[in-house]
Write a protein that holds these residues in place. Structure first.
Motif, PDB file in Angstrom:
ATOM      1  N   SER A  78       0.824  -1.208   0.000  1.00  0.00           N
ATOM      2  CA  SER A  78       0.000   0.000   0.000  1.00  0.00           C
ATOM      3  C   SER A  78       0.862   1.264   0.000  1.00  0.00           C
ATOM      4  O   SER A  78       0.356   2.359  -0.208  1.00  0.00           O
ATOM      5  CB  SER A  78      -0.919  -0.006   1.218  1.00  0.00           C
ATOM      6  OG  SER A  78      -0.123  -0.137   2.392  1.00  0.00           O
ATOM      7  N   THR A  79       2.174   1.110   0.238  1.00  0.00           N
ATOM      8  CA  THR A  79       3.023   2.299   0.256  1.00  0.00           C
ATOM      9  C   THR A  79       3.659   2.493  -1.107  1.00  0.00           C
ATOM     10  O   THR A  79       4.170   1.560  -1.714  1.00  0.00           O
ATOM     11  CB  THR A  79       4.156   2.161   1.295  1.00  0.00           C
ATOM     12  OG1 THR A  79       4.894   0.983   0.992  1.00  0.00           O
ATOM     13  CG2 THR A  79       3.619   2.083   2.706  1.00  0.00           C
ATOM     14  N   SER A  80       3.602   3.720  -1.583  1.00  0.00           N
ATOM     15  CA  SER A  80       4.303   3.996  -2.825  1.00  0.00           C
ATOM     16  C   SER A  80       5.211   5.211  -2.620  1.00  0.00           C
ATOM     17  O   SER A  80       4.834   6.171  -1.969  1.00  0.00           O
ATOM     18  CB  SER A  80       3.309   4.242  -3.955  1.00  0.00           C
ATOM     19  OG  SER A  80       2.484   5.328  -3.637  1.00  0.00           O
ATOM     20  N   THR A  81       6.433   5.068  -3.151  1.00  0.00           N
ATOM     21  CA  THR A  81       7.377   6.176  -3.035  1.00  0.00           C
ATOM     22  C   THR A  81       7.729   6.681  -4.421  1.00  0.00           C
ATOM     23  O   THR A  81       7.994   5.885  -5.327  1.00  0.00           O
ATOM     24  CB  THR A  81       8.697   5.723  -2.360  1.00  0.00           C
ATOM     25  OG1 THR A  81       8.901   4.350  -2.672  1.00  0.00           O
ATOM     26  CG2 THR A  81       8.678   5.936  -0.877  1.00  0.00           C
ATOM     27  N   ARG A  82       7.737   8.000  -4.539  1.00  0.00           N
ATOM     28  CA  ARG A  82       8.190   8.564  -5.796  1.00  0.00           C
ATOM     29  C   ARG A  82       9.701   8.758  -5.683  1.00  0.00           C
ATOM     30  O   ARG A  82      10.187   9.559  -4.902  1.00  0.00           O
ATOM     31  CB  ARG A  82       7.506   9.891  -6.077  1.00  0.00           C
ATOM     32  CG  ARG A  82       8.000  10.497  -7.379  1.00  0.00           C
ATOM     33  CD  ARG A  82       7.017  11.456  -7.940  1.00  0.00           C
ATOM     34  NE  ARG A  82       6.887  12.612  -7.045  1.00  0.00           N
ATOM     35  CZ  ARG A  82       6.246  13.723  -7.391  1.00  0.00           C
ATOM     36  NH1 ARG A  82       5.666  13.818  -8.577  1.00  0.00           N
ATOM     37  NH2 ARG A  82       6.170  14.722  -6.562  1.00  0.00           N
TER      38      ARG A  82
ATOM     39  N   ASP B 110      11.737  11.612  -4.171  1.00  0.00           N
ATOM     40  CA  ASP B 110      11.441  12.821  -4.954  1.00  0.00           C
ATOM     41  C   ASP B 110      12.708  13.475  -5.474  1.00  0.00           C
ATOM     42  O   ASP B 110      12.820  14.702  -5.488  1.00  0.00           O
ATOM     43  CB  ASP B 110      10.672  13.849  -4.107  1.00  0.00           C
ATOM     44  CG  ASP B 110       9.223  13.456  -3.931  1.00  0.00           C
ATOM     45  OD1 ASP B 110       8.723  12.678  -4.760  1.00  0.00           O
ATOM     46  OD2 ASP B 110       8.606  13.915  -2.965  1.00  0.00           O
ATOM     47  N   ALA B 111      13.698  12.657  -5.868  1.00  0.00           N
ATOM     48  CA  ALA B 111      14.941  13.233  -6.374  1.00  0.00           C
ATOM     49  C   ALA B 111      14.681  13.990  -7.666  1.00  0.00           C
ATOM     50  O   ALA B 111      13.943  13.531  -8.540  1.00  0.00           O
ATOM     51  CB  ALA B 111      15.953  12.122  -6.607  1.00  0.00           C
ATOM     52  N   GLU B 112      15.290  15.179  -7.755  1.00  0.00           N
ATOM     53  CA  GLU B 112      15.185  15.948  -8.994  1.00  0.00           C
ATOM     54  C   GLU B 112      16.594  16.348  -9.415  1.00  0.00           C
ATOM     55  O   GLU B 112      17.558  16.089  -8.711  1.00  0.00           O
ATOM     56  CB  GLU B 112      14.362  17.217  -8.819  1.00  0.00           C
ATOM     57  CG  GLU B 112      13.457  17.269  -7.629  1.00  0.00           C
ATOM     58  CD  GLU B 112      12.858  18.638  -7.445  1.00  0.00           C
ATOM     59  OE1 GLU B 112      12.205  19.100  -8.397  1.00  0.00           O
ATOM     60  OE2 GLU B 112      13.045  19.230  -6.374  1.00  0.00           O
TER      61      GLU B 112
END
Ligand SMILES: Nc1ncnc2c1ncn2[C@@H]1O[C@H](COP(=O)(O)OP(=O)(O)OP(=O)(O)O)[C@@H](O)[C@H]1O
Ligand SMILES: [Mg+2]
Lengths: 265, 302
Positions: free
Chosen positions: A18-22, A217-219
């Protein structure tokens, strides 16, 4: 001029249960033909994930990659990868490992003799002809990595993807291999995308360095262009003002502005 | 008393003796080599450390056996008695006195032929099914529990079923071999396929190998060490099962010979047959191990 390789608003979300990481957020950059680009960032920020998306081994969640105007949606020899742990097939000899790639890519285009010649030519480029009949387990780590590079080069890729190609090597072997790669880039004019943890390596080899912020959330934090003329000489650059400035800039990015937070890992 | 056996051991060591000078001759050519004598001694030393301890142990065991079974009232035959009573059987493995009176060598060959057929099928089908299970998550979920149950069934429990199905002893025995050997081959192959490193899959993906190429260029070589582990367990089980199956189904194999000897109470014959079975089983195991060693050269090192 149309960009040769375009990474277009790539997002990558990993979902486990159920956990999602961007992991990657809105990554956009372009690479011109013959350019050498390095990706640098702290461990776990998603560099390999990005490279795998370019290779087609992983799919982007949104956004996409264009190579020479064609969208990437599966792996292929036009985006040859040199993996961190060489990934040579241990049951094949050095020659056979490269030959497998040559046969697969040029099976229709070249005759048997031409393929043999092309295999040997690529082994020659990385100075590995002497060990052609050895198995990977019988040669050193640096040699394995050379063969991995020969295998990738033999595919005549549009983009050469290197995932920490020298990560597992000692400093001296590493330096020699960096020189080899630099010379090959000079000679063949490949478009290269390389992941590295090593600031000196990135500055020495690259035309541009793409610095990534910490994940999730690396950019893209910053893109730095290396102005030093080619061919570059390792020893001369040590006192080169432009080199030192670039090095300073990358170090600042990595260790001050985006310090690796152990607690978050 | 033990002389005859000791003599046969010595004759077994004779073929090794001419081999040693032959190697030494080849190696003596380069000038930097260690002297001929030293190499000979080293080879001899290695030979001695490998062969002497089991030989001494064997003699010891035979002596104990001889002492124990020579007492009056002993139920089992002593080695000396076996030698005198089963002399024909020991000295000539390949005699033919009639359809049922043949040397143990022939019987072993007949058993081996059955094993070869049953085991051959087991290897083919086992590797194919193992590949399927290792490849596909759904095939694994569906078949693995079934196989885990089936593999615990004793080979002999299959015999009535196969006799009923085939209505003939020959195919039944072969089927028992097959069903005994197939499980370890399937399970080990499946594990081998499941353990193919992601790296190799990535290489295959970048090279765009098709299914067939992936199968024989990546899957089989990568899983080969596991497959051979399964094959080696399988050959051992086959040999165990054939003897038992032949005792029940009859025919002329080595297993039936034991059954027959028991019915006519010729215990020395049985002991000789046991030695044959043991030695052949050992040779079969070593044979598969040697083939594995040649084929998986380099693979297991990575
Ligand atoms: N298949 C996956 N499923 C879930 N999470 C993943 C998966 N692959 C990678 N990740 C996560 O994505 C993040 C980025 O991983 P990635 O391997 O791209 O990092 P990296 O920058 O290459 O690190 P390193 O420098 O250590 O190689 C990590 O936090 C990792 O846990
Ligand atoms: Mg990585």
């Amino acid at each position: 001029m149309r960009p040769f390789c375009k990474i277009d608003h790539v997002d990558k979300v990993f979902t486990r249960g159920s956990t999602s990481t961007r992991v990657l957020k809105d990554i956009t950059f372009e690479v011109t033909k013959g350019e050498y680009v390095s990706l640098i960032g702290h461990s776990g920020c998603g560099k390999s994930t990005l490279l795998n998306i370019v290779a087609g081994l992983t799919n982007a969640t949104t956004g996409g990659v264009l190579i020479d105007g064609v969208e990437v949606n599966e792996p292929g020899p036009d985006r040859a990868v040199v993996f961190q742990n060489h990934s040579l097939l241990p049951w094949l000899t050095v020659y056979e490992n490269v030959r497998l790639a040559v046969d697969k890519v040029f099976g229709k285009g070249k005759s048997r003799a031409e393929r043999d010649e092309w295999t040997l030519h690529n082994l020659e480029l990385v100075q590995m002809t002497h060990a052609r009949d050895k198995r990977p387990s019988e040669v050193s780590g640096g040699m394995k990595q050379r063969v991995g590079i020969a295998r990738a080069l033999a595919m005549e890729p549009k983009v050469l993807l290197l995932d920490e190609p020298f990560g597992a090597l000692d400093a001296l072997t590493r330096a020699r291999l960096q020189d080899t790669v630099m010379a090959l880039h000079q000679k063949l004019g490949n478009t290269v995308m390389m992941i590295t943890h090593d600031v000196d390596e990135a500055v020495l080899l690259s035309d541009r360095i793409i610095m990534m912020t910490n994940g999730p959330d690396a950019e893209i934090g910053e893109i730095l262009t290396m102005p030093m003329a080619r061919p570059r000489k390792r020893l001369e650059l040590v006192s080169d003002a432009a080199f030192l400035a670039c090095r300073q800039r990358v170090l600042e990015f990595l260790y001050e502005r985006h310090r690796f937070v152990e607690a978050a890992a | 008393m033990n002389m005859p056996l000791a003599k046969s051991d010595m004759s077994a060591s004779i073929p090794a003796a001419p081999a040693a000078p032959a190697t030494a001759k080849v190696l003596a050519l380069p000038s930097r080599q260690t002297p001929f004598n030293a190499r000979m001694l080293a080879a001899l030393g290695r030979f001695a450390t490998a062969v002497l301890p089991p030989l001494v142990m064997l003699l010891l065991l035979l002596t104990v056996w001889e002492i124990l079974c020579s007492r009056p009232g002993a139920t089992l035959p002593a080695p000396s008695k076996i030698w005198t009573e089963a002399h024909d059987l020991i000295v000539d493995p390949f005699f033919r006195n009639g359809p049922q009176d043949i040397g143990l060598g022939w019987r072993v060959l007949i058993s081996l032929q059955r094993v070869a057929i049953g085991y051959g099928f087991a290897a083919l089908i086992g590797i194919a099914l193992g590949t399927l299970i290792g490849q596909s998550v759904w095939a694994m979920r569906g078949l693995d529990p079934i196989f885990q149950v089936l593999r615990t069934i004793s080979p002999l429990a299959w015999l009535p079923i196969s006799l009923a199905a085939f209505r003939d002893s020959q195919p039944s025995a072969i089927f028992v071999i097959f069903i005994t050997a197939v499980w370890p081959i399937i399970i080990n192959t499946a594990v081998g396929i499941r353990n193919i490193p992601q790296d190799y899959r990535n290489v295959a993906a970048v090279l765009k190998l098709n299914h067939l190429e992936f199968f024989y260029k990546i899957m089989i070589p990568s899983a080969a060490p596991y497959i051979f582990t399964g094959l080696r367990i399988g050959i051992g089980l086959s040999w165990l099962a054939i003897v038992a199956a032949e005792m029940l189904t009859g025919g002329v194999g080595i297993g039936f010979f034991i059954c027959d000897a028991w019915n006519s109470l010729r215990l020395p014959y049985i002991v000789v047959a046991l030695v044959y079975i043991g030695v052949i089983g050992f040779v079969l195991d070593r044979l598969v191990a040697a083939i594995a060693g040649i084929i998986t050269r380099g693979t297991s090192v990575s």
